[in-house]
Design an enzyme around this catalytic site. Structure first.
Site, PDB file in Angstrom:
ATOM      1  CE1 TYR A  92     -17.511   5.158  17.805  1.00 30.85           C
ATOM      2  CE2 TYR A  92     -18.038   7.522  18.558  1.00 30.85           C
ATOM      3  CZ  TYR A  92     -17.813   6.675  17.696  1.00 30.85           C
ATOM      4  OH  TYR A  92     -18.516   7.143  16.343  1.00 30.85           O
TER       5      TYR A  92
ATOM      6  CG  ASP B  93     -10.985  10.296  22.266  1.00 29.90           C
ATOM      7  OD1 ASP B  93     -11.258  11.487  22.618  1.00 29.90           O
ATOM      8  OD2 ASP B  93     -11.489   9.203  21.586  1.00 29.90           O
TER       9      ASP B  93
ATOM     10  CE  LYS C  36     -19.043  13.825  21.591  1.00 29.21           C
ATOM     11  NZ  LYS C  36     -18.420  12.282  21.723  1.00 29.21           N
TER      12      LYS C  36
HETATM   13  C1  PLP Z   1     -17.728  11.603  20.382  1.00 29.01           C
HETATM   14  C2  PLP Z   1     -16.444  11.069  20.622  1.00 29.01           C
HETATM   15  C3  PLP Z   1     -15.622  10.983  19.511  1.00 29.01           C
HETATM   16  C4  PLP Z   1     -16.108  11.267  18.185  1.00 29.01           C
HETATM   17  O1  PLP Z   1     -16.228  12.596  17.949  1.00 29.01           O
HETATM   18  P1  PLP Z   1     -17.299  12.800  16.639  1.00 29.01           P
HETATM   19  O2  PLP Z   1     -17.101  14.470  16.492  1.00 29.01           O
HETATM   20  O3  PLP Z   1     -18.416  12.202  16.906  1.00 29.01           O
HETATM   21  O4  PLP Z   1     -16.583  12.247  15.316  1.00 29.01           O
HETATM   22  C5  PLP Z   1     -14.296  10.314  19.575  1.00 29.01           C
HETATM   23  N1  PLP Z   1     -13.924  10.164  20.913  1.00 29.01           N
HETATM   24  C6  PLP Z   1     -14.603  10.286  22.191  1.00 29.01           C
HETATM   25  C7  PLP Z   1     -14.334   9.595  23.391  1.00 29.01           C
HETATM   26  C8  PLP Z   1     -16.003  10.532  21.882  1.00 29.01           C
HETATM   27  O5  PLP Z   1     -16.818  10.731  23.005  1.00 29.01           O
END
Ligand code: PLP
Length: 429
Positions: free
Chosen positions: A144, A239, A267
């Site tokens: 994701y 990511d 995060k």
């Molecule tokens: C949470 C998350 C996102 C998205 O971040 P948001 O601040 O919710 O837009 C993207 N990539 C990974 C791996 C994530 O865990």
């Protein structure tokens, strides 16, 4: 356990906000029942509006590595707030944040702040395409990356298929250049690059996956990924929105020894405020506007309050690295859970890297999306609620990682294990 106030708060919220929540993962869709509404939080604990106390294993889905309301973070926000909360003009805090990120994350030489993880991955993709002049992107099933149109794709049934949109509202055109491959599948990756490597702008992946439950990468998979992207001139985007500053001070890339071209952060980098960032090689980052032609902007990007919380968090992680302690207590929890489940003959797999973990209800192994989906989600739902009733708040889906903070100490882990002993016995009888 009484949850009547949460129930009526949810009924009200549903009339005002789609599904009663501002992000779907909060709605308890994966476990049934209705969400609890939070009043406040402190250290490892959440307190709901009915007055119940829970050990929190979601940590706002990753950011709260220092625990809730850490005094240094609270002070940083308070001290900054009185000086004004947004200027739309540069501040020195933004350079301080950039310096910190660059000093901590090995592959980042230059970085741009944004407001969410979604924005970070979306901008990194655009930059990779702008830099290479190519359109095709590769992602992996089950990873994701936020709600970016071109990444909201499902794999087709055949291997190496072009993605089809997984949400209404995403035009076919948006995902037409997105290839969806299987995580940890080296052969498929090689095959794809050999076939169309010169058209591939970038590969994006979670270096340790948290979003199909916790799934670690095979070492050989990461190695091939780096080799192939180098060989074909494609940009490798890690990511690290979830893993950044969590698996080590330098994220998964430092822990696993892989050097990406671009990294997406989110995060933890915001210390609980809405922040994202993307960064990497100078040569690539210099293409971002205004130093280059690739457009990307944000009214609240680099916001002082967000920078204050993020800087306080990163400084604490840099100056007092908690990673050995996080590992020690997470190991204690893993060993304990394993023993309990084994003694009850419950088929299970515990995947864990540092302070991120998932207890899968399947005999496993769990190495990709397909094997994760073999889990018994009914058992997970029962386990989730049995744990809630005993004051432990786990992620409300089998396919999400749990997070420990530095405030999850021995006593908290033992409390959790006692709850799990009762909960697993109850649901397996
Ligand atoms: C949470 C998350 C996102 C998205 O971040 P948001 O601040 O919710 O837009 C993207 N990539 C990974 C791996 C994530 O865990």
């Amino acid at each position: 356990m009484q949850r009547t106030k949460s129930k009526s708060a949810f009924e009200k919220a549903k009339t005002l906000v789609p599904g009663g929540v501002n992000s779907p993962a909060r709605a308890f869709g994966g476990v049934g029942g209705t969400p609890i509404f939070i009043d406040h939080a402190s250290g490892p604990h959440l307190f709901d509006i009915d007055g119940n106390k829970y050990v929190d294993f979601i940590g706002s889905w990753g950011p709260m590595i220092l625990g809730h309301a850490h005094p240094k973070v609270v002070h940083a926000i308070q001290n900054t707030a009185v000086k004004g909360s947004s200027f739309g003009a540069p501040t020195e805090m933004e350079s301080q944040m950039a310096e910190l990120i660059i000093s901590m994350v090995p592959s980042i030489e230059m970085v741009r702040m944004v407001n969410s993880g979604t924005e970070a991955t979306m901008s990194a993709l655009r930059l990779a395409r702008g830099f290479t002049g190519r359109d095709l992107i590769i992602k992996f099933a089950g990873c994701y990356h936020g709600h970016v149109d071109s990444l909201l794709v499902q794999a087709g049934s055949a291997a190496t298929t072009l993605g089809v949109p997984s949400s209404p509202g995403v035009p076919k055109g948006c995902t037409a250049d997105t290839l969806v491959l299987r995580y940890n599948d080296i052969e498929e990756l090689k095959h794809t690059f050999l076939k169309m490597g010169d058209k591939i702008a970038c590969v994006i992946l979670e270096p340790v996956v948290g979003n199909m439950g916790l799934i670690p990468p095979a070492a050989e998979f990461l190695k091939e990924l780096r080799n192939l992207t180098r060989q074909f001139g494609a940009v490798l985007i890690l990511d690290e929105v979830m893993t950044g500053f969590r698996l080590s001070a330098g994220g998964a890339q430092q822990l696993l020894g892989i050097e990406p071209d671009l990294t997406a952060l989110g995060k933890i980098v915001g210390g609980g405020l809405p922040v994202g960032a993307y960064g990497g090689k100078k040569e690539i980052m210099a293409k971002v506007m205004p130093s280059g032609p690739v457009y990307q902007a944000g009214t609240l990007s680099g916001n002082p309050l967000a920078m204050a919380a993020g800087i306080a968090t990163l400084l604490e992680l840099k100056q007092n690295p908690p990673y050995e302690k996080l590992e020690k207590y997470a190991q204690r929890l893993e060993d304990g859970l394993h023993k309990i489940a084994q003694s009850l003959n419950i088929p299970h797999v515990i995947n864990r890297v540092g302070s991120m973990w998932t207890f899968f209800f399947t005999a496993g192994p769990v190495t990709d999306y397909d094997t994760a989906k073999k889990s018994d989600t009914k058992m997970f739902s029962k386990f989730f609620w049995a744990m809630m009733d005993r004051g432990v708040y786990l992620p409300c889906s089998q396919f999400e990682a749990a997070f420990n903070s530095i405030t999850h100490d021995e006593a908290i882990m033992d409390f959790t294990l006692n709850a799990a002993r009762e909960a697993l016995a109850e649901i397996s009888s």
